[in-house]
Design a protein around this motif. Structure first.
Motif, PDB file in Angstrom:
ATOM      1  N   PHE A   1       0.767  -1.406  -0.136  1.00 45.41           N
ATOM      2  CA  PHE A   1      -0.200  -0.065   0.008  1.00 45.41           C
ATOM      3  C   PHE A   1       0.845   1.219  -0.101  1.00 45.41           C
ATOM      4  N   THR A   2       2.054   1.196   0.815  1.00 45.30           N
ATOM      5  CA  THR A   2       3.044   2.506   0.828  1.00 45.30           C
ATOM      6  C   THR A   2       3.861   2.612  -0.512  1.00 45.30           C
ATOM      7  N   SER A   3       4.169   1.596  -0.928  1.00 43.89           N
ATOM      8  CA  SER A   3       4.667   1.658  -2.357  1.00 43.89           C
ATOM      9  C   SER A   3       3.864   2.113  -3.363  1.00 43.89           C
ATOM     10  N   ASN A   4       2.487   1.699  -3.279  1.00 43.79           N
ATOM     11  CA  ASN A   4       1.611   2.258  -4.412  1.00 43.79           C
ATOM     12  C   ASN A   4       1.284   3.715  -4.017  1.00 43.79           C
ATOM     13  N   GLN A   5       1.434   4.143  -3.001  1.00 42.59           N
ATOM     14  CA  GLN A   5       1.249   5.591  -2.660  1.00 42.59           C
ATOM     15  C   GLN A   5       2.324   6.426  -3.075  1.00 42.59           C
ATOM     16  N   THR A   6       3.754   5.815  -2.889  1.00 43.03           N
ATOM     17  CA  THR A   6       4.902   6.338  -3.341  1.00 43.03           C
ATOM     18  C   THR A   6       4.943   6.587  -4.804  1.00 43.03           C
ATOM     19  N   TYR A   7       4.655   5.441  -5.500  1.00 41.88           N
ATOM     20  CA  TYR A   7       4.567   5.477  -6.933  1.00 41.88           C
ATOM     21  C   TYR A   7       3.707   6.266  -7.636  1.00 41.88           C
ATOM     22  N   HIS A   8       2.472   6.523  -7.170  1.00 43.40           N
ATOM     23  CA  HIS A   8       1.649   7.396  -7.620  1.00 43.40           C
ATOM     24  C   HIS A   8       1.942   8.781  -7.448  1.00 43.40           C
ATOM     25  N   GLY A   9       2.621   8.761  -6.089  1.00 43.21           N
ATOM     26  CA  GLY A   9       2.959  10.753  -5.715  1.00 43.21           C
ATOM     27  C   GLY A   9       4.186  10.854  -6.885  1.00 43.21           C
ATOM     28  N   PHE A  10       5.182  10.013  -7.094  1.00 38.46           N
ATOM     29  CA  PHE A  10       6.357  10.310  -7.975  1.00 38.46           C
ATOM     30  C   PHE A  10       5.708  10.659  -9.270  1.00 38.46           C
ATOM     31  N   PHE A  11       4.733   9.732  -9.912  1.00 40.76           N
ATOM     32  CA  PHE A  11       4.231   9.803 -11.356  1.00 40.76           C
ATOM     33  C   PHE A  11       3.622  11.249 -11.319  1.00 40.76           C
ATOM     34  N   ASP A  12       2.602  11.509 -10.360  1.00 41.56           N
ATOM     35  CA  ASP A  12       1.967  12.666 -10.405  1.00 41.56           C
ATOM     36  C   ASP A  12       2.962  14.033 -10.565  1.00 41.56           C
ATOM     37  N   TRP A  13       3.972  13.983  -9.907  1.00 43.26           N
ATOM     38  CA  TRP A  13       5.175  15.100  -9.581  1.00 43.26           C
ATOM     39  C   TRP A  13       5.633  15.243 -11.149  1.00 43.26           C
ATOM     40  N   ALA A  14       5.947  13.893 -11.925  1.00 44.82           N
ATOM     41  CA  ALA A  14       6.618  13.854 -12.998  1.00 44.82           C
ATOM     42  C   ALA A  14       6.005  14.485 -14.089  1.00 44.82           C
ATOM     43  N   TRP A  15       4.690  13.959 -13.987  1.00 46.45           N
ATOM     44  CA  TRP A  15       3.648  14.478 -15.033  1.00 46.45           C
ATOM     45  C   TRP A  15       3.357  15.967 -14.852  1.00 46.45           C
ATOM     46  N   THR A  16       3.312  16.436 -13.664  1.00 42.26           N
ATOM     47  CA  THR A  16       2.987  17.836 -13.648  1.00 42.26           C
ATOM     48  C   THR A  16       4.221  18.871 -14.122  1.00 42.26           C
ATOM     49  N   SER A  17       5.540  18.361 -13.849  1.00 37.48           N
ATOM     50  CA  SER A  17       6.629  18.653 -14.410  1.00 37.48           C
ATOM     51  C   SER A  17       6.906  19.230 -15.800  1.00 37.48           C
ATOM     52  N   ILE A  18       6.477  17.892 -16.497  1.00 35.14           N
ATOM     53  CA  ILE A  18       6.465  17.766 -18.007  1.00 35.14           C
ATOM     54  C   ILE A  18       5.267  18.633 -18.670  1.00 35.14           C
ATOM     55  N   SER A  19       4.169  19.106 -18.040  1.00 35.56           N
ATOM     56  CA  SER A  19       3.395  19.545 -18.375  1.00 35.56           C
ATOM     57  C   SER A  19       3.730  21.092 -18.285  1.00 35.56           C
ATOM     58  N   PHE A  20       4.396  21.506 -17.379  1.00 37.14           N
ATOM     59  CA  PHE A  20       4.744  22.985 -17.171  1.00 37.14           C
ATOM     60  C   PHE A  20       5.947  23.332 -18.220  1.00 37.14           C
ATOM     61  N   TRP A  21       6.753  22.443 -18.425  1.00 40.54           N
ATOM     62  CA  TRP A  21       8.043  22.862 -19.487  1.00 40.54           C
ATOM     63  C   TRP A  21       7.419  22.819 -20.901  1.00 40.54           C
ATOM     64  N   TYR A  22       6.369  21.888 -21.153  1.00 42.58           N
ATOM     65  CA  TYR A  22       5.951  21.862 -22.328  1.00 42.58           C
ATOM     66  C   TYR A  22       5.075  23.211 -22.670  1.00 42.58           C
ATOM     67  N   THR A  23       4.267  23.627 -21.665  1.00 36.64           N
ATOM     68  CA  THR A  23       3.402  24.906 -21.821  1.00 36.64           C
ATOM     69  C   THR A  23       4.555  26.123 -22.083  1.00 36.64           C
ATOM     70  N   LEU A  24       5.687  26.017 -21.278  1.00 41.03           N
ATOM     71  CA  LEU A  24       6.558  27.153 -21.351  1.00 41.03           C
ATOM     72  C   LEU A  24       7.185  27.312 -22.720  1.00 41.03           C
ATOM     73  N   LEU A  25       7.508  26.075 -23.373  1.00 44.02           N
ATOM     74  CA  LEU A  25       8.117  25.842 -24.578  1.00 44.02           C
ATOM     75  C   LEU A  25       7.126  26.458 -25.956  1.00 44.02           C
ATOM     76  N   ARG A  26       5.799  26.042 -25.661  1.00 47.08           N
ATOM     77  CA  ARG A  26       4.813  26.706 -26.611  1.00 47.08           C
ATOM     78  C   ARG A  26       4.822  27.979 -26.586  1.00 47.08           C
ATOM     79  N   TRP A  27       4.790  28.669 -25.346  1.00 50.39           N
ATOM     80  CA  TRP A  27       4.742  30.392 -25.418  1.00 50.39           C
ATOM     81  C   TRP A  27       5.934  30.769 -25.984  1.00 50.39           C
TER      82      TRP A  27
END
Length: 313
Positions: A269-295
């Motif tokens: 259960f702890t591993s699942n929480q850690t995995y999902h937290g890391f994935f959410d952080w990574a996806w949020t970072s990629i979305s930010f840089w992609y939006t900045l590059l477009r602008w």
């Protein structure tokens, strides 16, 4: 005057020779009765006794006698038993309405039989106190979810019973009759407030009322309502779970709804929480840089366009 005295003397003498109690019998249809009579055993111990029907003692029809020689359509239902010094007994069973009338108990005697009259009245069987019960079980509380319920009214005893349902009025107002049926159909469309009902059972000779059927309306509605029924000999329940269904409950994630008690399960259960937290952080970072590059691309294109227009002039 002399004739009247002679008649009284004759009647008194006849009473001493034969008397039956009671002089009038009231019995119920389908039932039976036994009539006991006393007679002068000194003079009529071995005389034939009989049971006779008719308004007049001189024209009545003999139905059965103590020697079992008389045949009639009611011989199988009527019996005359001469117990000698124990008395005379007349028993009639399986009574019908057309058995009502005047009868005579007679003792055979030369020249003039000894006779006494008995009146028989056959009536309906009185109704007992009616009982109420639902035709479908209330154990699962169907009324809490607005399902219809049929309640039946019935008597354990009684013949030719007529049933009627009433709505109990408030205070000084008269109760309202609903229908002349044994069943009451309850559903959302007929309930607009808390109501009390009862039924009546009636025939020609008796009248009885049932206990109270209480209906508590919790959620009004024509097609979706909630109500509680309370009546004798039925389970008492409420609709607490239905009343709480309108409260909003926050949505839970899959991991939050898991109920894991083992150590291994907790680690997973702890591993699942850690995995999902890391994935959410990574996806949020990629979305930010992609939006900045477009602008940045958009601004570069806009600047190049402005420089080209200025040089052309």
């Amino acid at each position: 005057m002399k004739m009247r005295i002679l008649c009284l003397i004759f009647l008194f003498k006849a009473t001493l020779q034969l008397s039956c109690d009671p002089a009038q019998i009231t019995a119920h249809i389908g039932g039976e009765f036994t009539l006991r009579c006393k007679y002068d055993t000194k003079h009529f111990l071995f005389s034939k006794k009989y049971w006779c029907r008719g308004e007049s003692h001189s024209t009545c029809e003999v139905l059965v006698d103590s020697e079992h020689r008389t045949q009639s359509r009611v011989t199988h239902r009527s019996h005359v038993v001469d117990a000698r010094r124990g008395g005379l007994f007349v028993k009639v069973k399986h009574l019908q309405f057309d058995d009502s009338g005047v009868y005579w108990v007679g003792i055979d005697k030369i020249y003039a039989d000894i006779m006494t009259s008995v009146k028989l009245v056959v009536t309906e069987v009185p109704v007992s106190k009616p009982r109420l019960w639902p035709l479908s079980s209330l154990a699962h509380r169907p009324t809490c979810w607005g399902e219809p319920v049929t309640v039946r009214c019935g008597c354990a005893t009684g013949t030719a019973v007529h049933y009627a349902w009433y709505k109990k009025a408030e205070k000084k107002y008269e109760d309202v009759q609903l229908k002349n049926l044994s069943d009451l159909y309850l559903h959302c469309g007929t309930l607009d407030k808390n109501i009390k009902y009862y039924c009546t059972a009636t025939n020609d000779i008796s009248h009885q009322e049932s206990g109270i059927l209480s209906v508590q309306l919790l959620i009004p509605g024509h097609s979706s309502c909630a109500y509680v029924i309370t009546m004798h000999d039925q389970p008492i329940y409420d609709c607490a779970d239905r009343m709480t269904t309108t409260t909003q409950i926050p949505l839970l994630t899959t991991c939050q709804t898991l109920n894991i008690t083992s150590d291994t399960g907790n680690q997973s259960f702890t591993s699942n929480q850690t995995y999902h937290g890391f994935f959410d952080w990574a996806w949020t970072s990629i979305s930010f840089w992609y939006t900045l590059l477009r602008w940045c691309c958009f601004l570069s294109l806009l600047i190049s366009l402005c420089i080209g227009i200025k040089c052309g002039r």
